[in-house]
Design an enzyme around this catalytic site. Structure first.
Site, PDB file in Angstrom:
ATOM      1  NE  ARG A  83      -3.746   2.494   1.768  1.00  0.00           N
ATOM      2  CZ  ARG A  83      -4.953   2.660   2.265  1.00  0.00           C
ATOM      3  NH1 ARG A  83      -5.515   1.695   2.956  1.00  0.00           N
ATOM      4  NH2 ARG A  83      -5.605   3.772   2.049  1.00  0.00           N
ATOM      5  NE  ARG A  93      -8.180   2.737  -1.642  1.00  0.00           N
ATOM      6  CZ  ARG A  93      -8.332   3.554  -0.607  1.00  0.00           C
ATOM      7  NH1 ARG A  93      -8.501   3.073   0.587  1.00  0.00           N
ATOM      8  NH2 ARG A  93      -8.291   4.856  -0.779  1.00  0.00           N
ATOM      9  CG  ASP A  96      -8.794   0.426   2.378  1.00  0.00           C
ATOM     10  OD1 ASP A  96      -7.929   0.970   3.066  1.00  0.00           O
ATOM     11  OD2 ASP A  96      -9.740   1.029   1.869  1.00  0.00           O
ATOM     12  CG  ASP A  98     -11.509   0.376   6.296  1.00  0.00           C
ATOM     13  OD1 ASP A  98     -10.415   0.949   6.455  1.00  0.00           O
ATOM     14  OD2 ASP A  98     -12.212   0.529   5.286  1.00  0.00           O
TER      15      ASP A  98
HETATM   16  C1  LIG Z   1     -12.091   4.720  -2.072  1.00  0.00           C
HETATM   17  C2  LIG Z   1     -13.199   4.018  -1.286  1.00  0.00           C
HETATM   18  C3  LIG Z   1     -14.031   5.004  -0.462  1.00  0.00           C
HETATM   19  N1  LIG Z   1     -14.083   3.368  -2.209  1.00  0.00           N
HETATM   20  C4  LIG Z   1     -14.332   2.023  -2.184  1.00  0.00           C
HETATM   21  N2  LIG Z   1     -15.222   1.483  -3.072  1.00  0.00           N
HETATM   22  C5  LIG Z   1     -15.448   0.166  -3.038  1.00  0.00           C
HETATM   23  N3  LIG Z   1     -16.350  -0.373  -3.914  1.00  0.00           N
HETATM   24  N4  LIG Z   1     -14.828  -0.655  -2.144  1.00  0.00           N
HETATM   25  C6  LIG Z   1     -13.943  -0.185  -1.255  1.00  0.00           C
HETATM   26  O1  LIG Z   1     -13.388  -0.969  -0.452  1.00  0.00           O
HETATM   27  C7  LIG Z   1     -13.660   1.209  -1.251  1.00  0.00           C
HETATM   28  N5  LIG Z   1     -12.773   1.755  -0.378  1.00  0.00           N
HETATM   29  C8  LIG Z   1     -12.551   3.054  -0.335  1.00  0.00           C
HETATM   30  O2  LIG Z   1     -11.718   3.558   0.552  1.00  0.00           O
END
Ligand SMILES: CC1(C)Nc2nc(N)[nH]c(=O)c2N=C1O
Length: 161
Positions: A83, A93, A96, A98
């Site tokens: 990343r 990215r 991610d 979260d």
């Molecule tokens: C850029 C942003 C807001 N858009 C996303 N959009 C999708 N479909 N999935 C994600 O995990 C995701 N993550 C983000 O951080």
């Protein structure tokens, strides 16, 4: 330990492999065990549209790690998977991870906000979460089943295994 729901997302460098590698890294995390994982979903990018579709999943872990410690460990996994933080907000990215929910806790610090601030409006979070925990009730008392009713599916698709 505590039940913690994590949201995984990737749209660069073989996203399916990125998610699979993230699951392995989570399984190797100290004092942490994966209890359940959703299917993988293909989702349209939320935010700037000039980027590839995402692959998303939600995983339930059981951990003894405190919230900020878990956060640091997840940020390390993201960095290990290439990343690179760029200037563009909401850009593409490689990986991610979260923290969506940390038990029943509500956390509001500069480093960490739990429940995740955007989860109630994100089909790529709510539907995978519903797949593994349909009875879920959020810390503020809201039922996941009610949120699902109000959430447009936005072309979300399960990726066949
Ligand atoms: C850029 C942003 C807001 N858009 C996303 N959009 C999708 N479909 N999935 C994600 O995990 C995701 N993550 C983000 O951080």
């Amino acid at each position: 330990g505590i039940d913690v729901y994590l949201g995984l997302g990737s749209n660069l460098d073989k996203p399916v492999h990125q998610i699979q590698a993230a699951l392995e890294a989570l399984d190797n995390l100290a004092e942490t065990a994966i209890k359940c994982c959703s299917s993988l979903y293909a989702s349209q990018p939320m935010g700037p549209q000039d980027q590839p579709d995402y692959v998303n999943a939600v995983v339930l872990i059981h951990t003894q790690l405190a919230p900020l410690f878990l956060l640091k460990a997840l940020q390390e996994i993201e960095l290990e998977h290439g990343r690179v933080r760029k200037s563009e907000r909401w850009g593409p990215r490689t990986l991610d991870i979260d923290i969506l929910l940390y038990g029943e806790q509500q956390i509001d610090s500069s480093e960490l906000v739990v429940p995740h601030y955007g989860m109630k409006q994100r089909e790529f979070v709510l539907f995978p979460l519903f797949e593994i925990s349909p009875q879920l009730c959020l810390p503020d008392g809201e039922l996941l089943a009610e949120l699902i009713k109000k959430c447009p599916i936005n072309g979300l698709k399960i990726l066949s295994p």
